[in-house]
Every structure is written in structure tokens, then in C-alpha cells.
Design a protein around this motif. Structure first.
Motif, PDB file in Angstrom:
ATOM      1  N   ASN A 128     -29.812  38.101  37.730  1.00  0.00           N
ATOM      2  CA  ASN A 128     -29.673  37.985  36.291  1.00  0.00           C
ATOM      3  C   ASN A 128     -30.683  36.966  35.763  1.00  0.00           C
ATOM      4  O   ASN A 128     -31.243  36.170  36.519  1.00  0.00           O
ATOM      5  CB  ASN A 128     -28.228  37.675  35.878  1.00  0.00           C
ATOM      6  CG  ASN A 128     -27.803  36.237  36.131  1.00  0.00           C
ATOM      7  OD1 ASN A 128     -28.573  35.299  35.966  1.00  0.00           O
ATOM      8  ND2 ASN A 128     -26.559  36.061  36.528  1.00  0.00           N
ATOM      9  N   SER A 129     -30.922  36.996  34.497  1.00  0.00           N
ATOM     10  CA  SER A 129     -32.017  36.216  33.918  1.00  0.00           C
ATOM     11  C   SER A 129     -31.809  34.712  34.071  1.00  0.00           C
ATOM     12  O   SER A 129     -32.767  33.975  34.320  1.00  0.00           O
ATOM     13  CB  SER A 129     -32.189  36.585  32.443  1.00  0.00           C
ATOM     14  OG  SER A 129     -32.612  37.924  32.313  1.00  0.00           O
ATOM     15  N   ASP A 130     -30.580  34.242  33.897  1.00  0.00           N
ATOM     16  CA  ASP A 130     -30.335  32.802  34.017  1.00  0.00           C
ATOM     17  C   ASP A 130     -30.723  32.286  35.395  1.00  0.00           C
ATOM     18  O   ASP A 130     -31.348  31.228  35.530  1.00  0.00           O
ATOM     19  CB  ASP A 130     -28.861  32.491  33.744  1.00  0.00           C
ATOM     20  CG  ASP A 130     -28.515  32.569  32.265  1.00  0.00           C
ATOM     21  OD1 ASP A 130     -29.432  32.776  31.441  1.00  0.00           O
ATOM     22  OD2 ASP A 130     -27.327  32.422  31.928  1.00  0.00           O
ATOM     23  N   ARG A 131     -30.343  33.030  36.419  1.00  0.00           N
ATOM     24  CA  ARG A 131     -30.658  32.573  37.784  1.00  0.00           C
ATOM     25  C   ARG A 131     -32.157  32.698  38.068  1.00  0.00           C
ATOM     26  O   ARG A 131     -32.725  31.868  38.780  1.00  0.00           O
ATOM     27  CB  ARG A 131     -29.832  33.356  38.801  1.00  0.00           C
ATOM     28  CG  ARG A 131     -28.374  32.895  38.859  1.00  0.00           C
ATOM     29  CD  ARG A 131     -27.662  33.430  40.090  1.00  0.00           C
ATOM     30  NE  ARG A 131     -27.421  34.856  40.001  1.00  0.00           N
ATOM     31  CZ  ARG A 131     -26.301  35.394  39.514  1.00  0.00           C
ATOM     32  NH1 ARG A 131     -25.340  34.613  39.055  1.00  0.00           N
ATOM     33  NH2 ARG A 131     -26.141  36.699  39.476  1.00  0.00           N
ATOM     34  N   VAL A 133     -34.601  32.324  35.890  1.00  0.00           N
ATOM     35  CA  VAL A 133     -35.239  31.178  35.224  1.00  0.00           C
ATOM     36  C   VAL A 133     -35.023  29.916  36.046  1.00  0.00           C
ATOM     37  O   VAL A 133     -35.955  29.113  36.242  1.00  0.00           O
ATOM     38  CB  VAL A 133     -34.686  31.006  33.796  1.00  0.00           C
ATOM     39  CG1 VAL A 133     -35.131  29.675  33.202  1.00  0.00           C
ATOM     40  CG2 VAL A 133     -35.147  32.147  32.908  1.00  0.00           C
ATOM     41  N   ALA A 134     -33.812  29.721  36.543  1.00  0.00           N
ATOM     42  CA  ALA A 134     -33.523  28.542  37.365  1.00  0.00           C
ATOM     43  C   ALA A 134     -34.374  28.532  38.634  1.00  0.00           C
ATOM     44  O   ALA A 134     -34.863  27.477  39.065  1.00  0.00           O
ATOM     45  CB  ALA A 134     -32.037  28.496  37.725  1.00  0.00           C
ATOM     46  N   VAL A 146     -37.759  38.219  32.720  1.00  0.00           N
ATOM     47  CA  VAL A 146     -36.386  37.879  32.349  1.00  0.00           C
ATOM     48  C   VAL A 146     -36.088  38.331  30.928  1.00  0.00           C
ATOM     49  O   VAL A 146     -36.981  38.481  30.102  1.00  0.00           O
ATOM     50  CB  VAL A 146     -36.142  36.352  32.465  1.00  0.00           C
ATOM     51  CG1 VAL A 146     -36.378  35.881  33.886  1.00  0.00           C
ATOM     52  CG2 VAL A 146     -37.033  35.570  31.489  1.00  0.00           C
ATOM     53  N   VAL A 148     -34.101  37.147  27.543  1.00  0.00           N
ATOM     54  CA  VAL A 148     -33.596  35.922  26.934  1.00  0.00           C
ATOM     55  C   VAL A 148     -33.303  36.156  25.461  1.00  0.00           C
ATOM     56  O   VAL A 148     -33.747  37.142  24.866  1.00  0.00           O
ATOM     57  CB  VAL A 148     -34.601  34.753  27.086  1.00  0.00           C
ATOM     58  CG1 VAL A 148     -34.719  34.327  28.542  1.00  0.00           C
ATOM     59  CG2 VAL A 148     -35.973  35.142  26.544  1.00  0.00           C
ATOM     60  N   PRO A 153     -37.712  30.411  27.631  1.00  0.00           N
ATOM     61  CA  PRO A 153     -37.151  29.147  28.122  1.00  0.00           C
ATOM     62  C   PRO A 153     -38.116  27.975  27.951  1.00  0.00           C
ATOM     63  O   PRO A 153     -39.323  28.107  28.166  1.00  0.00           O
ATOM     64  CB  PRO A 153     -36.898  29.440  29.609  1.00  0.00           C
ATOM     65  CG  PRO A 153     -36.834  30.920  29.715  1.00  0.00           C
ATOM     66  CD  PRO A 153     -37.767  31.443  28.674  1.00  0.00           C
ATOM     67  N   GLY A 198     -25.421  35.878  31.552  1.00  0.00           N
ATOM     68  CA  GLY A 198     -26.632  35.560  32.312  1.00  0.00           C
ATOM     69  C   GLY A 198     -27.754  36.527  32.047  1.00  0.00           C
ATOM     70  O   GLY A 198     -28.876  36.320  32.500  1.00  0.00           O
ATOM     71  N   THR A 199     -27.463  37.592  31.292  1.00  0.00           N
ATOM     72  CA  THR A 199     -28.499  38.565  30.912  1.00  0.00           C
ATOM     73  C   THR A 199     -28.889  38.329  29.457  1.00  0.00           C
ATOM     74  O   THR A 199     -28.087  37.828  28.653  1.00  0.00           O
ATOM     75  CB  THR A 199     -28.000  40.004  31.085  1.00  0.00           C
ATOM     76  OG1 THR A 199     -26.823  40.185  30.290  1.00  0.00           O
ATOM     77  CG2 THR A 199     -27.662  40.289  32.538  1.00  0.00           C
ATOM     78  N   ALA A 203     -26.525  37.595  26.152  1.00  0.00           N
ATOM     79  CA  ALA A 203     -26.675  36.297  25.478  1.00  0.00           C
ATOM     80  C   ALA A 203     -26.860  36.478  23.980  1.00  0.00           C
ATOM     81  O   ALA A 203     -26.307  35.721  23.172  1.00  0.00           O
ATOM     82  CB  ALA A 203     -27.851  35.533  26.080  1.00  0.00           C
TER      83      ALA A 203
END
Length: 295
Positions: A128-131, A133-134, A146, A148, A153, A198-199, A203
Motif C-alpha cells: 500500500n502507498s503508506d508503506r 513511502v515509508a 504511490v 496519495v 509526500p 494506506g491507499t 485517503a
């Protein structure tokens, strides 16, 4: 004349002291003195005035300092250029992509990169996008595609490839199918089928609903847009998807514009602000691929 002699000379000039210069270049003071003496003999002029309590430049030394710095900088550039080329001949490039997102221009860029640099090992992982980016922030990935909400970000370099709105998607027999647009409140009167937290699309939906004081009932979640669309097509809820996705599902679903959804859903490439050579090359190829796809 050797580069190390110029390095020692610059160190003494900047430190105005042989002892500090020696500590800076990690050799003995006598070694620094000997190398600068050798440089002076080769140039036929004294560069450092040693008569006082500090090491000061002579007139010849002042003239030499600018050129010595320029020579060292040029040598550093040569070294960096060779390192960049070497990095494109071997090593690895770790790429991330939002789950179940088929983006032909990215695949075109990856194929072109692989063809041009077969010695670089390419890896591709979905999440997923959050992970993702991390992972880019942590250096676990070099570059990622990703989804967002509203903006790319912070702290990462980015290239937005899609900027659009979300829509509600319903089968022809659904009550909302008879209207071209609806408010978020009207949509939230029905069960919602959505991508997971997380996508990017989720969001956007969560953010816009919170903005108008709504708490939607997410009855079903699926990580792939195809699954979200299939569930909605079977009458299990209103799907929340991006506008561009609806081209794929137009035979089964009707798009309903959300009049009070104001947040942009972005699809973006993100990478570290100072990318390695392989990442920079892939970014350049991706810019070409996405630019060609937009023509």
C-alpha cells in the motif's frame, strides 16, 4: 605534481597550521611538510611562509590556491562520473508499486532501463502507498509509484503522473445510477466498498468525508480496484474509485460525480532527494514514458 600534494597544500592554507592540517588529512606533520616542500621544489617557488607563528601563504601560494582547489574539484568530478557509470553497470535498483496498479508507462520505463543496463538487478514489490513511502524514506526502496491525497509526500522528490478526482461507481440498477452527481452524504447513505487504508483513493475519501462531518460505513474492503468494482457490480455496495478507473468498468458500473469531494487523488513517483545514479536514470526514463503516454 600529485593530487595529494595539492590536497595537503590546501589543508595547510585553510588551517593556517601544519599540525591541524596533518590531523585533517590523517598523516603526520612531517609527511605534510615533506610533500609541500616537494611541491615547492617542483614549482620553483615558496608557497607557505613558515617564519611566523602561523603558516601563511606567500604571493605565489595565494596564486596557486585557487587553481589547486579547482584541480581537486575537477578530480572529484571525474571520480564521481566514473562511480556513476559503475553504478549503472552493476548493483541493484529497488522499485515499489501500489498494489494491483497496472501502469504501462512505468513498465515501459523499467523495460527500457533493463535493456540499457542489464547488469543492474531490478526488483519490484507491491504494497500500500503508506508503506511504500515509508520504505523510500528508510532507504529500503529506491523509487516507488504511490497513490496519495492532495499532494506528494514531504521530504521526497516526486513526479505526479495522474491528478484526478474520486467518483462513486454503482451498477445500472442502483438508485444512484439515475443521477450524474451526488453529495458525499447521499453516497454514505449506502454501504461502501473501498480500497483499504494506506491507499491514496481511500485517503482522499476518508479526508473528504471527515471534512463534511461524515463517518461512512465501509462494509467491504479489497486491495485491488478490480475486486472493488466486481463487488459493487454485484450490488454489495457503492464503489469508491478514481475517475480514470471507470473506463475499465464502464460496461458494468456507472460513474457518479461527487460534488463535494474536493481533494485530488494523485498517482506519483517518489524517490530520495539525492538519488543514486540508477534511480536518476529510471526517473528520466519514466518522465519520457509518461510524457509519451500523454501525447
Amino acid at each position: 605534481m600529485e593530487l595529494r600534494q595539492l590536497e595537503y597544500f590546501v589543508a595547510v592554507a585553510e588551517e593556517a597550521n601544519f599540525t591541524r592540517a596533518a590531523a585533517r588529512v590523517h598523516i603526520s606533520q612531517s609527511g605534510v611538510s615533506a610533500q609541500i616542500r616537494a611541491l615547492e621544489r617542483e614549482l620553483g617557488a615558496e608557497l607557505i611562509d613558515r617564519s611566523g607563528g602561523t603558516a601563511t601563504l606567500t604571493t605565489a601560494g595565494q596564486a596557486a590556491l585557487t587553481q589547486a582547489r579547482a584541480t581537486l574539484a575537477a578530480a572529484g568530478s571525474v571520480r564521481q562520473s566514473v562511480d556513476d557509470v559503475a553504478g549503472l553497470l552493476r548493483g541493484s535498483l529497488r522499485v515499489g508499486m501500489v498494489t494491483a496498479c497496472t501502469v504501462p508507462p512505468l513498465f515501459d520505463a523499467l523495460a527500457r532501463f533493463h535493456s540499457a543496463h542489464p547488469g543492474v538487478e531490478l526488483t519490484l514489490q507491491e504494497d500500500n502507498s503508506d508503506r511504500l513511502v515509508a520504505d523510500v524514506r528508510a532507504g529500503e526502496l529506491d523509487i516507488a509509484l504511490v497513490g496519495v491525497a492532495a499532494q506528494a509526500p514531504d521530504g521526497l522528490a516526486s513526479m505526479v503522473v495522474i491528478d484526478e478526482r474520486i467518483v462513486a461507481a454503482v451498477p445500472p440498477q442502483h438508485p444512484l445510477a439515475a443521477q450524474d452527481e451526488a453529495t458525499l452524504a447521499q453516497v454514505c447513505e449506502h454501504p461502501i466498498v473501498a480500497l483499504p487504508p494506506g491507499t491514496g483513493i481511500r485517503a482522499v475519501f476518508d479526508r473528504d468525508c471527515a471534512g463534511v462531518g461524515l463517518s461512512p460505513s465501509i462494509t467491504l474492503q479489497a486491495s485491488a480496484p478490480d475486486a472493488v468494482a466486481d463487488l459493487a457490480a454485484r450490488g454489495l455496495g457503492v464503489a469508491i474509485l478514481s475517475a480514470s478507473m471507470m473506463d475499465t468498468y464502464a460496461d458494468r458500473l456507472t460513474a457518479v460525480e461527487l460534488t463535494d469531494s474536493t481533494t485530488a487523488a494523485l498517482l506519483a513517483l517518489v524517490w530520495a532527494p539525492q538519488p543514486n545514479a540508477a534511480s536518476a536514470k529510471l526517473v528520466s526514463m519514466a518522465e519520457d514514458a509518461f510524457g509519451a503516454a500523454a501525447l
